[in-house]
Design a protein around this motif. Structure first.
Motif, PDB file in Angstrom:
ATOM      1  N   ALA A 157      41.548   0.509  47.536  1.00 50.56           N
ATOM      2  CA  ALA A 157      40.850   0.187  46.264  1.00 50.56           C
ATOM      3  C   ALA A 157      40.160   1.532  46.063  1.00 50.56           C
ATOM      4  CB  ALA A 157      39.867  -0.888  46.512  1.00 50.56           C
ATOM      5  N   CYS A 158      39.437   2.275  47.048  1.00 54.75           N
ATOM      6  CA  CYS A 158      38.891   3.422  46.873  1.00 54.75           C
ATOM      7  C   CYS A 158      39.656   4.455  46.199  1.00 54.75           C
ATOM      8  CB  CYS A 158      38.336   3.893  48.276  1.00 54.75           C
ATOM      9  SG  CYS A 158      36.718   2.904  48.624  1.00 54.75           S
ATOM     10  N   ASN A 159      41.175   4.662  46.649  1.00 53.88           N
ATOM     11  CA  ASN A 159      42.088   5.516  46.329  1.00 53.88           C
ATOM     12  C   ASN A 159      42.041   5.117  44.851  1.00 53.88           C
ATOM     13  OD1 ASN A 159      42.698   7.344  48.255  1.00 53.88           O
ATOM     14  ND2 ASN A 159      43.733   5.883  49.429  1.00 53.88           N
ATOM     15  N   PHE A 160      42.550   3.957  44.480  1.00 55.05           N
ATOM     16  CA  PHE A 160      42.942   3.489  43.169  1.00 55.05           C
ATOM     17  C   PHE A 160      41.631   4.020  42.416  1.00 55.05           C
ATOM     18  CE2 PHE A 160      41.908   0.370  39.614  1.00 55.05           C
ATOM     19  CZ  PHE A 160      43.392   0.389  38.989  1.00 55.05           C
ATOM     20  N   LEU A 161      40.441   3.682  42.537  1.00 50.12           N
ATOM     21  CA  LEU A 161      39.445   4.062  41.770  1.00 50.12           C
ATOM     22  C   LEU A 161      39.181   5.700  41.757  1.00 50.12           C
ATOM     23  CD1 LEU A 161      36.904   1.289  42.798  1.00 50.12           C
ATOM     24  CD2 LEU A 161      37.726   1.798  40.800  1.00 50.12           C
ATOM     25  N   MET A 162      39.318   6.371  42.811  1.00 48.56           N
ATOM     26  CA  MET A 162      39.596   7.930  42.747  1.00 48.56           C
ATOM     27  C   MET A 162      40.436   8.514  41.605  1.00 48.56           C
ATOM     28  SD  MET A 162      41.266  10.882  43.992  1.00 48.56           S
ATOM     29  CE  MET A 162      42.318  10.188  45.108  1.00 48.56           C
ATOM     30  N   TRP A 163      41.698   7.856  41.701  1.00 46.25           N
ATOM     31  CA  TRP A 163      42.538   8.339  40.723  1.00 46.25           C
ATOM     32  C   TRP A 163      42.136   7.869  39.375  1.00 46.25           C
ATOM     33  CZ3 TRP A 163      45.458  12.076  41.407  1.00 46.25           C
ATOM     34  CH2 TRP A 163      46.066  12.468  42.677  1.00 46.25           C
ATOM     35  N   LEU A 164      41.831   6.696  39.119  1.00 42.16           N
ATOM     36  CA  LEU A 164      40.971   6.278  38.062  1.00 42.16           C
ATOM     37  C   LEU A 164      40.187   7.104  37.484  1.00 42.16           C
ATOM     38  CD1 LEU A 164      41.168   3.970  35.547  1.00 42.16           C
ATOM     39  CD2 LEU A 164      39.132   3.189  36.945  1.00 42.16           C
ATOM     40  N   PHE A 165      39.188   7.498  38.160  1.00 40.50           N
ATOM     41  CA  PHE A 165      37.902   8.312  37.636  1.00 40.50           C
ATOM     42  C   PHE A 165      38.467   9.812  37.499  1.00 40.50           C
ATOM     43  CE2 PHE A 165      35.421   4.793  38.998  1.00 40.50           C
ATOM     44  CZ  PHE A 165      34.561   4.715  37.960  1.00 40.50           C
ATOM     45  N   PHE A 166      39.499  10.235  38.289  1.00 39.98           N
ATOM     46  CA  PHE A 166      40.114  11.524  38.308  1.00 39.98           C
ATOM     47  C   PHE A 166      40.541  11.755  37.082  1.00 39.98           C
ATOM     48  CE2 PHE A 166      43.507  14.618  39.137  1.00 39.98           C
ATOM     49  CZ  PHE A 166      42.641  15.840  39.386  1.00 39.98           C
ATOM     50  N   THR A 167      41.659  10.800  36.550  1.00 42.62           N
ATOM     51  CA  THR A 167      42.437  10.922  35.304  1.00 42.62           C
ATOM     52  C   THR A 167      41.351  10.634  34.139  1.00 42.62           C
ATOM     53  OG1 THR A 167      42.944   8.605  35.426  1.00 42.62           O
ATOM     54  CG2 THR A 167      44.407  10.190  36.232  1.00 42.62           C
ATOM     55  N   LYS A 168      40.461  10.160  34.339  1.00 40.14           N
ATOM     56  CA  LYS A 168      39.395   9.989  33.151  1.00 40.14           C
ATOM     57  C   LYS A 168      38.611  11.113  33.016  1.00 40.14           C
ATOM     58  CE  LYS A 168      39.281   5.405  31.896  1.00 40.14           C
ATOM     59  NZ  LYS A 168      39.392   5.193  30.583  1.00 40.14           N
ATOM     60  N   ALA A 169      38.299  11.916  34.106  1.00 38.14           N
ATOM     61  CA  ALA A 169      37.589  13.143  33.983  1.00 38.14           C
ATOM     62  C   ALA A 169      38.600  14.168  33.468  1.00 38.14           C
ATOM     63  CB  ALA A 169      37.423  13.658  35.294  1.00 38.14           C
ATOM     64  N   LEU A 170      39.897  14.106  33.638  1.00 41.05           N
ATOM     65  CA  LEU A 170      40.723  14.946  33.015  1.00 41.05           C
ATOM     66  C   LEU A 170      40.915  14.692  31.682  1.00 41.05           C
ATOM     67  CD1 LEU A 170      43.803  15.356  35.667  1.00 41.05           C
ATOM     68  CD2 LEU A 170      42.196  16.950  35.245  1.00 41.05           C
ATOM     69  N   ARG A 171      40.784  13.403  31.343  1.00 42.51           N
ATOM     70  CA  ARG A 171      41.151  13.087  29.922  1.00 42.51           C
ATOM     71  C   ARG A 171      39.828  13.751  28.992  1.00 42.51           C
ATOM     72  NH1 ARG A 171      40.238  11.483  25.429  1.00 42.51           N
ATOM     73  NH2 ARG A 171      40.780   9.776  24.323  1.00 42.51           N
ATOM     74  N   TYR A 172      38.665  13.621  29.457  1.00 39.74           N
ATOM     75  CA  TYR A 172      37.481  14.128  28.701  1.00 39.74           C
ATOM     76  C   TYR A 172      37.002  15.546  29.059  1.00 39.74           C
ATOM     77  CZ  TYR A 172      36.823   9.203  27.554  1.00 39.74           C
ATOM     78  OH  TYR A 172      37.023   8.023  26.997  1.00 39.74           O
ATOM     79  N   GLY A 173      37.776  16.198  29.891  1.00 42.96           N
ATOM     80  CA  GLY A 173      37.221  17.488  30.295  1.00 42.96           C
ATOM     81  C   GLY A 173      38.088  18.514  29.537  1.00 42.96           C
ATOM     82  N   ASP A 174      37.681  19.548  29.590  1.00 40.52           N
ATOM     83  CA  ASP A 174      38.248  20.886  28.998  1.00 40.52           C
ATOM     84  C   ASP A 174      39.047  21.692  29.994  1.00 40.52           C
ATOM     85  OD1 ASP A 174      36.241  21.805  30.262  1.00 40.52           O
ATOM     86  OD2 ASP A 174      36.024  23.526  28.822  1.00 40.52           O
ATOM     87  N   SER A 175      38.955  21.656  31.069  1.00 44.64           N
ATOM     88  CA  SER A 175      39.477  22.532  32.296  1.00 44.64           C
ATOM     89  C   SER A 175      39.952  21.559  33.464  1.00 44.64           C
ATOM     90  CB  SER A 175      38.660  23.563  32.719  1.00 44.64           C
ATOM     91  OG  SER A 175      38.976  24.345  33.837  1.00 44.64           O
ATOM     92  N   THR A 176      41.298  21.534  33.930  1.00 47.86           N
ATOM     93  CA  THR A 176      41.544  20.767  35.060  1.00 47.86           C
ATOM     94  C   THR A 176      40.908  21.634  36.324  1.00 47.86           C
ATOM     95  OG1 THR A 176      43.966  20.538  33.997  1.00 47.86           O
ATOM     96  CG2 THR A 176      43.707  20.276  36.309  1.00 47.86           C
ATOM     97  N   ALA A 177      40.616  22.687  36.405  1.00 53.20           N
ATOM     98  CA  ALA A 177      39.994  23.628  37.443  1.00 53.20           C
ATOM     99  C   ALA A 177      38.594  23.040  37.735  1.00 53.20           C
ATOM    100  CB  ALA A 177      40.072  24.988  37.198  1.00 53.20           C
ATOM    101  N   ARG A 178      38.148  22.740  36.404  1.00 55.23           N
ATOM    102  CA  ARG A 178      36.621  22.330  36.410  1.00 55.23           C
ATOM    103  C   ARG A 178      36.354  21.051  37.027  1.00 55.23           C
ATOM    104  NH1 ARG A 178      34.536  23.601  31.531  1.00 55.23           N
ATOM    105  NH2 ARG A 178      34.089  25.745  32.418  1.00 55.23           N
TER     106      ARG A 178
END
Length: 187
Positions: A92-113
């Motif tokens: 469950a933690c891995n699922f939530l980590m990837w969920l929030f990571f992809t959301k962060a990529l979706r709203y961010g301007d930089s993958t590196a950031r």
């Protein structure tokens, strides 16, 4: 020959220059990356709890809770159920980590950031949880290694790369557009 429009790429790969439905939200991206890092840390803590045994560890608390819930169960059953719950927690933690990571990529301007924020929050949460739950001691070597990784991530984040799009006009000329919104026309 059909014309390639730059906004096609904007719809497919959203960025801060994309249409309104793909808004660039740095604060939201940072929050999602931070939360993703915390879930990554919780996943590693859950994995450690699943494999560590002993009466003085936090996994003993999980076993005691399972034993109370399954009153009268054998020690083997309690151990299996406890580990199964911890493995489910890791998943469950891995699922939530990837969920929030992809959301962060979706709203961010930089993958590196996004990677930088998630990695730093993962390190910090892992350090705090390791000290609190397992009594880990953070050596000078650990602090030097974490600092070098953080410095490397900052260097990675500050490197500026231009993303370009090429479109071809009906007259055969091509137009190149980068993320800095400058346009060059060649024939």
């Amino acid at each position: 020959m059909s014309e390639i429009h730059a906004d096609h790429f904007g719809r497919q790969y959203p960025s801060k220059y994309s249409p309104e439905e793909y808004k660039y939200m740095p604060a939201t991206s940072t929050l999602f990356a931070f939360v993703g890092g915390v879930f990554a840390s919780l996943s590693s803590v859950g994995a450690k709890l699943a494999v560590v045994s002993g009466e003085e560890t936090a996994s003993a608390s999980v076993s005691m809770a399972v034993q109370q819930a399954l009153s009268g169960a054998s020690a083997g059953t309690v151990a299996v159920v406890s580990r199964a719950l911890l493995v489910a927690f890791v998943g469950a933690c891995n699922f939530l980590m990837w969920l929030f990571f992809t959301k962060a990529l979706r709203y961010g301007d930089s993958t590196a950031r996004v990677m930088m924020v998630q990695t730093v929050s993962n390190f910090a949460a892992t350090a705090l949880l390791g000290v609190r739950l397992f009594g880990d001691a953070l050596s000078l070597r650990w602090w030097c290694g974490a600092s070098l990784i953080a410095v490397g991530l900052v260097f990675l984040q500050t490197e500026e790369k231009a993303v370009g799009y090429v479109s071809e006009a009906s007259d055969g000329s091509t137009e190149t557009q980068t993320d800095k919104l400058d346009t060059k026309k060649t024939s």
